[in-house]
Enzyme design. Structure first.
Site, PDB file in Angstrom:
ATOM      1  N   ASP A 206      -7.742  67.971  62.222  1.00  0.00           N
ATOM      2  CA  ASP A 206      -7.028  68.477  63.389  1.00  0.00           C
ATOM      3  C   ASP A 206      -7.997  69.202  64.321  1.00  0.00           C
ATOM      4  O   ASP A 206      -8.879  69.939  63.873  1.00  0.00           O
ATOM      5  CB  ASP A 206      -5.933  69.444  62.907  1.00  0.00           C
ATOM      6  CG  ASP A 206      -5.035  69.911  64.019  1.00  0.00           C
ATOM      7  OD1 ASP A 206      -4.319  69.078  64.600  1.00  0.00           O
ATOM      8  OD2 ASP A 206      -5.031  71.131  64.302  1.00  0.00           O
ATOM      9  N   GLU A 274      -9.466  64.443  65.363  1.00  0.00           N
ATOM     10  CA  GLU A 274      -8.665  64.485  66.594  1.00  0.00           C
ATOM     11  C   GLU A 274      -9.483  65.178  67.679  1.00  0.00           C
ATOM     12  O   GLU A 274      -9.809  66.364  67.550  1.00  0.00           O
ATOM     13  CB  GLU A 274      -7.364  65.255  66.363  1.00  0.00           C
ATOM     14  CG  GLU A 274      -6.527  65.388  67.631  1.00  0.00           C
ATOM     15  CD  GLU A 274      -5.497  66.515  67.566  1.00  0.00           C
ATOM     16  OE1 GLU A 274      -4.471  66.396  68.232  1.00  0.00           O
ATOM     17  OE2 GLU A 274      -5.736  67.506  66.848  1.00  0.00           O
TER      18      GLU A 274
END
Length: 543
Positions: A206, A274
């Protein structure tokens, strides 16, 4: 150490990865919230779809202020989702079905309830005093610089115990870790080791470009209005008014990613990062994936934009990627747990959804599918009083948040919660437009979108050039996006991304049609010009 399935360290290259949002996939105990046991129960659906791996969004111990992306224990399962033993059963079942397992690691920040932060905030001299980004106020008591939070307002929160500000790029309850501190890096690498030893095959990382902040805490410059982009934050958020030059994307991240890759390699595990950056997403992705010594893949935002992916935008994306680093490896996605579902976002008809799905399976790179995408689920309309997402609550009604893409998976039609749960009420509602699109309903319909996705994934799997071959002759002509994939065979791919008939010329040579199961049209004589109906495609192999 548990053996991982298969022996190919490059299993990730060209893989199709299915994202599971645990709260909304399957509830096994009737509390209205999905869980790990429910995931184990439904993995057969993903295997039947033809995916290579699953990515499971966070299930770690958490106060759930940001629904698991605020972690208070990286090495345990929140009781809401089950136990470590339940997780082990998910891994065992996935491997039995031939699926790799990737889990979501949130390494840029923790919850303010994490023991590390509780110790860090006690005073300025404790053993973890430097594990988070702390800073002195300006002489007038205001925050140390102008950095803004993705969730709105200043990225700095005052803490009376230390009489300092701490950095939070997201919620105030999500303090940012200080990865300039070597002990923090080692602790995070230990988290990865913990899960690798339990049998996971990789990680989705993330906010990978938020790991480091500028040591000197310099102000971010303003971003001219004409350059603003709302793919990271909604247009009503002042976060879009800055070029985030110093609050993220720091060069120190490259060395940490090399350390992370060194942890992955003995396990033949993979990572997809990401990259949350509206201005330089593709270029950062290239930096992070080129060279074979950092992460294998990154997840850029170019196909998660509000504007529909036209032929021109698709060509522009691949031209930028090629210029940045020819060896970079993207992981493309149209939808995920943070964006409006692409069926709604781009206003797609059934025919349009099919050609976009087929095109996704033909692009160079790996692919992420978001749960329910294979059913053509539109964005759910959620009333304000039913909202759960703090982001949506903050910016309502101009931005309705992320709950509309997070509603429960619909497994059957003749059930109050469509087979998701036996509860009277789920954590988010099942909306009426989703009900007729259930897995059970589409299983019995030969021409359904679900069957089309299965055919598209099978087509990709059946042609190695689509998984890991080269991509050449990238052309946009009107609504038609075309390219040639090269490798063990040469495949011409053309997609009409518009409703009107179009024509496309086959490259030189003789071609035979492939991909009939996904609607590919034939070229008369295998040469010359091909007529494409609106939302049509041509897939051909050189003979």
């Amino acid at each position: 150490m548990k053996d991982v399935i298969g022996h190919d360290a490059d299993w990730w290259r060209g893989a199709v990865i299915y994202q599971i949002y645990p709260r909304s996939f399957q509830d096994s105990n009737g509390d209205g919230v999905g869980d790990l046991a429910g995931i184990a129960e439904r993995l057969g659906h993903i295997a039947a779809l033809g995916a290579d791996a699953v990515w499971i969004s966070p299930f770690f111990t958490s106060p759930m202020k940001d629904f698991g992306y605020d972690v208070s224990d990286y090495c345990d399962v929140d009781p809401l989702f089950g136990s470590l033993e339940d997780f082990d059963r998910v891994v065992a079942r996935a491997h039995e079905l031939g699926l790799k397992v990737m889990i979501d690691l949130v390494l840029s920040h923790t919850s303010d309830q994490h023991p590390w932060f509780r110790e860090s905030r006690k005073d300025r001299t404790n053993g973890k005093a430097d594990w988070y980004v702390w800073a002195e106020p300006k002489p007038d008591g205001t925050p140390p610089n102008n950095w803004l939070s993705v969730f709105g307002g200043s990225a700095w929160q005052w803490d009376a115990r230390r009489e300092q500000y701490y950095l939070h790029n997201f919620l105030t309850s999500q303090p940012d870790l200080n990865l300039h501190e070597p002990a923090v890096q080692e602790a995070l690498l230990d988290v990865a080791r913990f899960w690798l030893k339990r049998g996971v095959n990789g990680f989705r990382l993330d906010t990978i470009n938020f790991y480091f902040a500028d040591r000197h805490l310099r102000d971010n410059p303003a971003l001219p209005k004409e350059l603003r982009n709302d793919s990271i934050a909604p247009s009503v958020n002042p976060y879009n008014h800055q070029l985030h030059l110093f609050s993220k994307n720091q060069p120190e991240n490259l060395e940490f990613l090399r350390k992370f890759r060194a942890v992955l390699n003995p396990y033949k595990a993979a990572a997809v990062g990401e990259v949350g950056d509206a201005q330089r997403g593709l270029e950062i992705m290239a930096e992070y994936t080129a060279g074979g010594d950092k992460v294998q893949m990154c997840y850029p935002f170019e196909m998660l934009q509000p504007a529909r992916l036209t032929a021109g935008l698709a060509k522009q994306t691949f031209d930028r990627l090629s210029a940045a680093a020819p060896g970079a490896w993207p992981c493309w996605a149209y939808s995920n747990h943070d964006t409006v579902r692409h069926i709604t976002r781009w206003g797609l008809s059934d025919a349009a959804a099919r050609v976009y799905a087929t095109m996704l399976m033909c692009l160079r790179g790996s692919v992420c599918l978001y749960q329910g995408e294979e059913l053509g689920l539109p964005e759910a309309e959620i009333a304000y009083e039913e909202l759960q997402d703090p982001y949506g609550i903050e910016f309502w009604p101009e931005f309705k948040g992320r709950d509309g893409c997070r509603t429960p998976m619909v497994w059957q039609t003749d059930n109050a919660l469509c087979g998701f749960s036996s509860a009277q009420k789920a954590w988010l509602p099942v909306t009426a437009p989703h009900r007729p699109l259930s897995v059970a309903a589409q299983e019995g319909e030969a021409g359904s979108l679900l069957h089309h996705y299965r055919a598209a994934l099978a087509f990709r799997r059946g042609h190695p050039a689509l998984r890991d071959g080269g991509m050449e002759q990238v052309i946009a002509t009107g609504d038609v996006f075309s390219f040639v994939r090269t490798g063990a065979e040469t495949i011409f791919c053309a997609f009409n991304l518009g409703p009107s008939e179009a024509r496309v010329s086959l490259p030189e040579g003789r071609w035979e049609r492939i991909g009939e199961a996904v609607g590919s049209v034939a070229a008369a004589g295998g040469t010359g010009e091909v007529r494409l109906s609106g939302w049509g495609c041509c897939l051909a192999r050189r003979v």
